[in-house]
Design an enzyme around this catalytic site. Structure first.
Site, PDB file in Angstrom:
ATOM      1  N   LYS A  22     -78.655  66.809  -0.227  1.00  0.00           N
ATOM      2  CA  LYS A  22     -77.809  66.285  -1.314  1.00  0.00           C
ATOM      3  C   LYS A  22     -77.278  64.904  -0.935  1.00  0.00           C
ATOM      4  O   LYS A  22     -77.429  63.938  -1.677  1.00  0.00           O
ATOM      5  CB  LYS A  22     -76.644  67.247  -1.544  1.00  0.00           C
ATOM      6  N   ASN A  23     -76.677  64.811   0.254  1.00  0.00           N
ATOM      7  CA  ASN A  23     -75.974  63.571   0.618  1.00  0.00           C
ATOM      8  C   ASN A  23     -76.914  62.413   0.911  1.00  0.00           C
ATOM      9  O   ASN A  23     -76.495  61.264   0.925  1.00  0.00           O
ATOM     10  CB  ASN A  23     -75.038  63.816   1.799  1.00  0.00           C
ATOM     11  N   CYS A 118     -59.600  65.225  -4.418  1.00  0.00           N
ATOM     12  CA  CYS A 118     -60.566  66.145  -3.810  1.00  0.00           C
ATOM     13  C   CYS A 118     -59.750  67.344  -3.317  1.00  0.00           C
ATOM     14  O   CYS A 118     -58.534  67.280  -3.218  1.00  0.00           O
ATOM     15  CB  CYS A 118     -61.252  65.448  -2.637  1.00  0.00           C
ATOM     16  N   ARG A 123     -58.939  60.789  -0.136  1.00  0.00           N
ATOM     17  CA  ARG A 123     -60.259  60.216   0.158  1.00  0.00           C
ATOM     18  C   ARG A 123     -60.316  58.869  -0.553  1.00  0.00           C
ATOM     19  O   ARG A 123     -60.843  58.730  -1.621  1.00  0.00           O
ATOM     20  CB  ARG A 123     -61.359  61.159  -0.288  1.00  0.00           C
ATOM     21  N   ASP A 308     -68.862  68.152   8.179  1.00  0.00           N
ATOM     22  CA  ASP A 308     -69.354  69.068   7.136  1.00  0.00           C
ATOM     23  C   ASP A 308     -69.777  70.419   7.691  1.00  0.00           C
ATOM     24  O   ASP A 308     -70.106  71.315   6.923  1.00  0.00           O
ATOM     25  CB  ASP A 308     -70.538  68.441   6.378  1.00  0.00           C
ATOM     26  N   ARG A 400     -72.775  73.193  -5.944  1.00  0.00           N
ATOM     27  CA  ARG A 400     -72.881  71.729  -5.799  1.00  0.00           C
ATOM     28  C   ARG A 400     -73.796  71.370  -4.634  1.00  0.00           C
ATOM     29  O   ARG A 400     -74.403  70.311  -4.632  1.00  0.00           O
ATOM     30  CB  ARG A 400     -71.489  71.131  -5.519  1.00  0.00           C
TER      31      ARG A 400
HETATM   32  C1  EPZ Z   1     -69.562  61.461   2.911  1.00  0.00           C
HETATM   33  O1  EPZ Z   1     -68.332  61.351   2.201  1.00  0.00           O
HETATM   34  C2  EPZ Z   1     -70.138  62.816   2.526  1.00  0.00           C
HETATM   35  N1  EPZ Z   1     -70.393  62.848   1.094  1.00  0.00           N
HETATM   36  C3  EPZ Z   1     -69.150  63.931   2.904  1.00  0.00           C
HETATM   37  O2  EPZ Z   1     -69.799  65.168   2.632  1.00  0.00           O
HETATM   38  C4  EPZ Z   1     -68.876  63.855   4.412  1.00  0.00           C
HETATM   39  O3  EPZ Z   1     -67.887  64.816   4.734  1.00  0.00           O
HETATM   40  C5  EPZ Z   1     -68.365  62.452   4.776  1.00  0.00           C
HETATM   41  O4  EPZ Z   1     -69.311  61.453   4.333  1.00  0.00           O
HETATM   42  C6  EPZ Z   1     -68.159  62.276   6.273  1.00  0.00           C
HETATM   43  O5  EPZ Z   1     -69.361  62.494   6.944  1.00  0.00           O
HETATM   44  C7  EPZ Z   1     -71.536  62.291   0.624  1.00  0.00           C
HETATM   45  O6  EPZ Z   1     -72.345  61.762   1.371  1.00  0.00           O
HETATM   46  C8  EPZ Z   1     -71.750  62.356  -0.858  1.00  0.00           C
HETATM   47  P1  EPZ Z   1     -66.433  58.694   4.464  1.00  0.00           P
HETATM   48  P2  EPZ Z   1     -67.556  59.929   2.166  1.00  0.00           P
HETATM   49  O7  EPZ Z   1     -66.218  57.517   3.573  1.00  0.00           O
HETATM   50  O8  EPZ Z   1     -68.547  58.825   2.144  1.00  0.00           O
HETATM   51  C9  EPZ Z   1     -61.993  57.312   5.283  1.00  0.00           C
HETATM   52  C10 EPZ Z   1     -70.013  67.295   1.671  1.00  0.00           C
HETATM   53  O9  EPZ Z   1     -69.418  68.324   2.013  1.00  0.00           O
HETATM   54  N2  EPZ Z   1     -62.193  56.266   4.265  1.00  0.00           N
HETATM   55  O10 EPZ Z   1     -67.447  58.604   5.576  1.00  0.00           O
HETATM   56  O11 EPZ Z   1     -66.552  59.996   1.083  1.00  0.00           O
HETATM   57  C11 EPZ Z   1     -61.949  58.711   4.689  1.00  0.00           C
HETATM   58  O12 EPZ Z   1     -60.659  59.018   4.220  1.00  0.00           O
HETATM   59  C12 EPZ Z   1     -69.253  65.990   1.575  1.00  0.00           C
HETATM   60  O13 EPZ Z   1     -71.242  67.213   1.441  1.00  0.00           O
HETATM   61  C13 EPZ Z   1     -61.199  55.308   4.058  1.00  0.00           C
HETATM   62  O14 EPZ Z   1     -60.152  55.321   4.710  1.00  0.00           O
HETATM   63  O15 EPZ Z   1     -66.810  59.953   3.569  1.00  0.00           O
HETATM   64  C14 EPZ Z   1     -62.341  59.579   5.860  1.00  0.00           C
HETATM   65  O16 EPZ Z   1     -61.203  59.845   6.664  1.00  0.00           O
HETATM   66  C15 EPZ Z   1     -67.769  66.208   1.702  1.00  0.00           C
HETATM   67  N3  EPZ Z   1     -61.404  54.347   3.117  1.00  0.00           N
HETATM   68  C16 EPZ Z   1     -63.311  58.686   6.647  1.00  0.00           C
HETATM   69  O17 EPZ Z   1     -63.127  57.360   6.138  1.00  0.00           O
HETATM   70  C17 EPZ Z   1     -62.557  54.274   2.378  1.00  0.00           C
HETATM   71  O18 EPZ Z   1     -62.699  53.354   1.546  1.00  0.00           O
HETATM   72  C18 EPZ Z   1     -64.764  59.061   6.462  1.00  0.00           C
HETATM   73  O19 EPZ Z   1     -65.014  59.142   5.065  1.00  0.00           O
HETATM   74  C19 EPZ Z   1     -63.561  55.253   2.607  1.00  0.00           C
HETATM   75  C20 EPZ Z   1     -63.357  56.235   3.558  1.00  0.00           C
END
Ligand code: EPZ
Length: 422
Positions: A22-23, A118, A123, A308, A400
């Protein structure tokens, strides 16, 4: 709303095929809008998030054909004429925010709703927006929408992600490959999903240096062509079933269509529990030990232990003989599954961003509530090893991210039924 009714306790034996990721699929779908012709994407899973994103892409005028039986998606951006992604679709799935990078990167304008909340959070998307501004894209906010403008090529520059972010890396890649003269992303995410996207964009004609490292440099080209590509298998689904294979004595699972290289430090940790993990090409066999050793983990960005798989690991540790700790350093409050596991008889409690687990506790069936994708699959894992019957409610969260879950589990001997809660 549907629920799963699961009768636990039967040892599971057999083979499960791993579906497309998916991701990893979602960024490829967004990247298809950057092409000047249609793209064909294979190994795309039939999941709610994919259908949602198909609709988001259709709204802008692209033609999207999902040949479900072949798991093949064809996206033709030829007639894109509406550069917006509406709130009622973006709120359903956060990754719709990738439309910002794709639309402003290709068409010089985008109006995309900020993603909703979420089940755990916050997030934020501040890094997505700050990175685009650093590149030279004009960003403004209006009534919950982000408006991005870059009519001509932008200078680019350098932007450091703090913390590293998968989504921000994806969005900045989508925005820059046609738009930024020279743009460097420092502390970029190195997840396989990001590497696959970079390789895919290069195949379309993009110029990206540093692929696979945490420093990516993009130099704009004038045009990208649509391509045919096959999506990665789902490494989180794989890890989830490997944990199932280790949880209860007598279980033996063979997982096919995997990419064992994409699990980072997870496999080594799983072997430390005493589980037997045999890797043979794209097939992985997991055999549960007579008794599970407690193994503590701490999630990290790739190639560390994936966040995850945090909930699934904690669930397995309720069956280990001894004390263990699970710490999430990526999301500090991704523990909504804990009170639900407690209802099944587990002994665990959360302190800040660490859950402390005392095993081994026998689990007994009850009704439990899904709250988000990975929490709900953890409740299914627990139900499969619990005695008597467990009802897992609100499994739309599961739909999902896990293709044909009950069918896959039944093939290895699970007693699981999908029932309409009404
Ligand atoms: C991706 O989410 C995945 N989703 C998530 O999987 C996964 O948990 C996550 O990466 C971490 O590996 C998809 O790929 C669709 P991040 P994403 O931006 O991109 C902070 C699942 O279960 N952050 O890497 O949203 C954030 O708060 C889902 O399949 C900021 O501060 O995650 C977090 O603490 C859930 N500012 C950290 O970065 C921003 O602008 C990592 O989040 C963006 C993120």
């Amino acid at each position: 709303m549907d629920k799963f009714v699961i009768k636990g306790g039967s040892p599971l034996k057999g083979t499960i095929p791993i579906s497309g990721s998916k991701n990893a699929a979602l960024p490829l779908m967004a990247a298809s809008l950057l092409g000047s012709s249609a793209s064909t994407l294979k190994n795309i899973p039939r999941l709610k998030d994919i259908y949602t994103f198909n609709n988001v892409i259709r709204v802008v005028g692209a033609q999207v054909t999902f040949e479900e039986d072949e798991n093949t998606l064809i996206i033709d951006p030829e007639n894109v004429n509406y550069l917006e992604a509406p709130y009622d679709l973006v709120r359903k799935m956060r990754a719709s925010f990738y439309m910002l990078g794709a639309l402003v990167g290709k068409y010089g304008y985008a109006k995309v709703s900020l993603p909703g909340g979420c089940a755990w959070g916050p997030r934020p998307v501040d890094l997505h927006l700050k990175g685009m501004e650093a590149m030279g894209i004009d960003i403004s906010l209006e009534k919950g929408y982000v408006i991005a403008k870059a009519p001509d090529k932008v200078e680019g520059g350098t932007f450091r992600l703090e913390p590293s972010s998968v989504g921000a890396t994806v969005n900045l890649l989508l925005a820059s490959v046609l738009k930024a003269k020279e743009f460097t992303i420092e502390n970029a995410a190195k997840e396989p999903d990001v590497v696959q996207l970079c390789d895919h964009l290069v195949k379309m004609g993009a110029k990206i240096d540093g692929i696979g490292t945490d420093t990516l440099t993009i130099r704009a080209v004038d045009q990208l062509t649509g391509i045919e590509a096959s999506n990665d298998p789902d490494r989180i689904e794989l890890g989830t079933f490997m944990i199932l294979g280790a949880m209860a004595p007598g279980t033996e699972l063979t997982l096919t269509g995997c990419n064992p290289e994409q699990l980072g430090s997870f496999t080594k940790k799983l072997r430390e529990t005493g589980a037997v993990v045999e890797i043979d090409g794209t097939t992985i066999e997991v055999i549960a030990p007579k008794s599970l050793k407690p193994v503590s983990i701490k999630t990290q960005i790739y190639p560390g232990f994936p966040t995850d798989l945090q909930a699934q690991w904690a669930t397995m540790m309720t069956q280990a003989d001894g004390e263990s700790k699970v710490t999430d350093t990526v999301y500090f409050d991704r523990f909504s599954y804990v009170p639900e596991l407690t209802r099944l008889g587990a002994d665990l409690d959360v302190e800040k961003n660490t859950v402390h687990i005392s095993g081994k506790t026998p689990l007994t069936g009850a009704s439990v509530m899904s709250t988000d994708l990975r929490a709900s699959v953890s409740l299914v894992l627990a139900a499969l090893v619990a005695e008597n019957t467990t009802e897992v409610l609100r499994i739309y969260h599961l739909d999902r991210g896990y293709e044909s879950l009950e069918t896959k589990l039944r093939t290895v001997g699970a007693t699981i039924e999908r029932v309409d809660e009404e």
